[in-house]
Write an enzyme that holds these catalytic residues in place. Structure first.
Site, PDB file in Angstrom:
ATOM      1  N   PRO A 134       0.798  -0.916   0.133  1.00 15.95           N
ATOM      2  CA  PRO A 134       0.088   0.485   0.200  1.00 15.95           C
ATOM      3  C   PRO A 134       1.106   0.670  -0.233  1.00 15.95           C
ATOM      4  O   PRO A 134       2.285   1.181   1.154  1.00 15.95           O
ATOM      5  CB  PRO A 134      -0.644   0.058   1.000  1.00 15.95           C
ATOM      6  CG  PRO A 134      -1.209  -1.598   1.985  1.00 15.95           C
ATOM      7  CD  PRO A 134       0.490  -1.791   0.764  1.00 15.95           C
ATOM      8  N   GLU A 135       0.603   2.420  -0.843  1.00 14.05           N
ATOM      9  CA  GLU A 135       1.145   3.786  -0.791  1.00 14.05           C
ATOM     10  C   GLU A 135       0.575   4.481   0.160  1.00 14.05           C
ATOM     11  O   GLU A 135      -0.019   4.333   1.102  1.00 14.05           O
ATOM     12  CB  GLU A 135       0.677   3.991  -2.287  1.00 14.05           C
ATOM     13  CG  GLU A 135       1.451   3.827  -3.289  1.00 14.05           C
ATOM     14  CD  GLU A 135       1.987   4.255  -4.290  1.00 14.05           C
ATOM     15  OE1 GLU A 135       2.264   5.215  -4.603  1.00 14.05           O
ATOM     16  OE2 GLU A 135       2.252   3.439  -5.251  1.00 14.05           O
ATOM     17  N   LYS A 168       4.571   5.102   4.642  1.00 15.38           N
ATOM     18  CA  LYS A 168       3.544   3.770   5.393  1.00 15.38           C
ATOM     19  C   LYS A 168       3.997   3.199   6.969  1.00 15.38           C
ATOM     20  O   LYS A 168       3.036   1.651   6.159  1.00 15.38           O
ATOM     21  CB  LYS A 168       4.943   2.818   4.159  1.00 15.38           C
ATOM     22  CG  LYS A 168       4.444   3.489   2.829  1.00 15.38           C
ATOM     23  CD  LYS A 168       5.140   2.728   1.945  1.00 15.38           C
ATOM     24  CE  LYS A 168       5.311   3.532   0.317  1.00 15.38           C
ATOM     25  NZ  LYS A 168       5.793   2.171  -1.110  1.00 15.38           N
ATOM     26  N   ARG A 179      14.081   8.248  11.154  1.00 13.78           N
ATOM     27  CA  ARG A 179      14.759   7.544   9.508  1.00 13.78           C
ATOM     28  C   ARG A 179      14.410   7.866   8.782  1.00 13.78           C
ATOM     29  O   ARG A 179      14.487   7.414   7.357  1.00 13.78           O
ATOM     30  CB  ARG A 179      14.518   6.320   9.799  1.00 13.78           C
ATOM     31  CG  ARG A 179      13.575   5.845  10.363  1.00 13.78           C
ATOM     32  CD  ARG A 179      14.279   4.287  10.448  1.00 13.78           C
ATOM     33  NE  ARG A 179      13.211   2.921  10.584  1.00 13.78           N
ATOM     34  CZ  ARG A 179      12.222   2.695  11.445  1.00 13.78           C
ATOM     35  NH1 ARG A 179      13.470   2.269  12.599  1.00 13.78           N
ATOM     36  NH2 ARG A 179      11.880   1.678  11.291  1.00 13.78           N
ATOM     37  N   ARG A 187      12.395  -2.732  -9.365  1.00 17.39           N
ATOM     38  CA  ARG A 187      11.336  -1.970  -9.539  1.00 17.39           C
ATOM     39  C   ARG A 187      11.149  -1.683 -11.259  1.00 17.39           C
ATOM     40  O   ARG A 187      12.106  -1.078 -12.245  1.00 17.39           O
ATOM     41  CB  ARG A 187      11.607  -1.264  -8.695  1.00 17.39           C
ATOM     42  CG  ARG A 187      11.789  -1.004  -7.755  1.00 17.39           C
ATOM     43  CD  ARG A 187      10.579  -2.014  -6.245  1.00 17.39           C
ATOM     44  NE  ARG A 187       9.592  -1.625  -6.296  1.00 17.39           N
ATOM     45  CZ  ARG A 187       9.187  -0.265  -5.828  1.00 17.39           C
ATOM     46  NH1 ARG A 187       9.793  -0.010  -4.755  1.00 17.39           N
ATOM     47  NH2 ARG A 187       8.150   0.368  -5.518  1.00 17.39           N
TER      48      ARG A 187
END
Length: 286
Positions: A2-3, A52, A139, A276
């Site tokens: 999921p974005e 996320k 982070r 990707r």
């Protein structure tokens, strides 16, 4: 995976379900049994999304951190929960008797008989201390959906890097919440090639790209899907057939290799970057 908009929608949904309520927690699967025991009987104060990552903030400085990864899913409903099926990592329930915050109960299903929430298959489901929550935020790059986001922090990283822009935007330590759909589509809309070295991106182009990400992701939160095509290029305006894809939404290049660009008619290309898939128009992003 999921974005970021999906995680922000989940955070809002979970606040509607449980904020201000004392929850009962269990781990039918058993892998989160100790954490569930600590959460049981505790009031959920608030929820938030950062990129996320989903955070439930409970009383006594307990924070539940969930990262869905590729396979994680939530399910919820009113009333008594169904018998657990499959690998339910975490189950939250409430009888609906707690004090609700901000009148949110009216947004739920018409039931005062309680509600439940199940989590299956996450990459992370853990309890964090306040210092660990701070380290998680530190982070991550700025999240375009958060009011506290500082796009200048992301640009500092981008402007110094020879790494392709697409890879930088997919790096959650640079920008949090952006996945392949938002990145490929925002780059198309900006007319920028995905392999452009980050250090070649000007401040003005970054400002426009960031603003577009904010707009696209905000719309996705509102409607529950990713739509990136401008009005002039929609099927209603051009007479083309609507997109048919399990991801839904109208897009320019994502998962459209070999098909004509909605703007110039050139064939959409596909390539691979760091494992990707990338999608772009060689003319509009040349």
């Amino acid at each position: 995976m999921p974005e970021g908009h999906s995680i922000h929608r989940l955070a809002a949904r979970h606040a509607e379900l449980f904020a201000g309520e004392k929850v009962q927690a269990a781990s039918p699967q058993g892998r989160f049994a100790e954490g569930a025991a600590l959460l049981s009987g505790t009031v959920l104060d608030d929820t938030e999304a950062y990129g996320k990552h989903l955070l439930h903030h409970y009383a006594h400085e307990l924070t539940l951190h969930v990262h869905l990864g590729l396979y994680g899913k939530f399910a919820d409903g009113p009333g008594d929960p169904p018998p657990p099926v499959g690998q339910v990592r975490l189950r939250l329930t409430s009888d609906g008797s707690g004090s609700r915050r901000g009148g949110r109960r009216a947004e739920l299903e018409p039931s005062d008989d309680g509600r439940w929430l199940d989590l299956r298959g996450p990459t992370a489901c853990e309890l964090l201390t306040p210092p660990e929550v701070a380290a998680l935020r530190a982070r991550l790059g700025p999240d375009p959906l958060r009011a506290d986001a500082d796009p200048a922090r992301a640009y500092t990283r981008i402007s110094r890097s020879p790494t392709p822009l697409a890879a930088l935007l997919l790096d959650q330590s640079v920008v949090a919440g952006t996945g392949l759909i938002f990145v490929t589509e925002a780059l198309f809309r900006a007319g920028l090639p995905p392999l452009l070295p980050g250090r070649e991106l000007t401040p003005a182009l970054w400002g426009a790209l960031w603003a577009d990400l904010v707009g696209l992701m905000t719309l996705a939160v509102e409607v529950g899907r990713i739509d990136t095509v401008r009005d002039a290029h929609l099927p209603e305006a051009t007479g083309r057939a609507p997109r048919v894809d399990r991801h839904g939404g109208e897009v320019y290049v994502y998962r459209r290799p070999g098909q004509p660009c909605h703007v110039c008619g050139a064939e959409v290309r596909r390539g691979v970057l760091a494992g990707r898939n990338l999608y772009w128009c060689p003319t509009c992003q040349g």
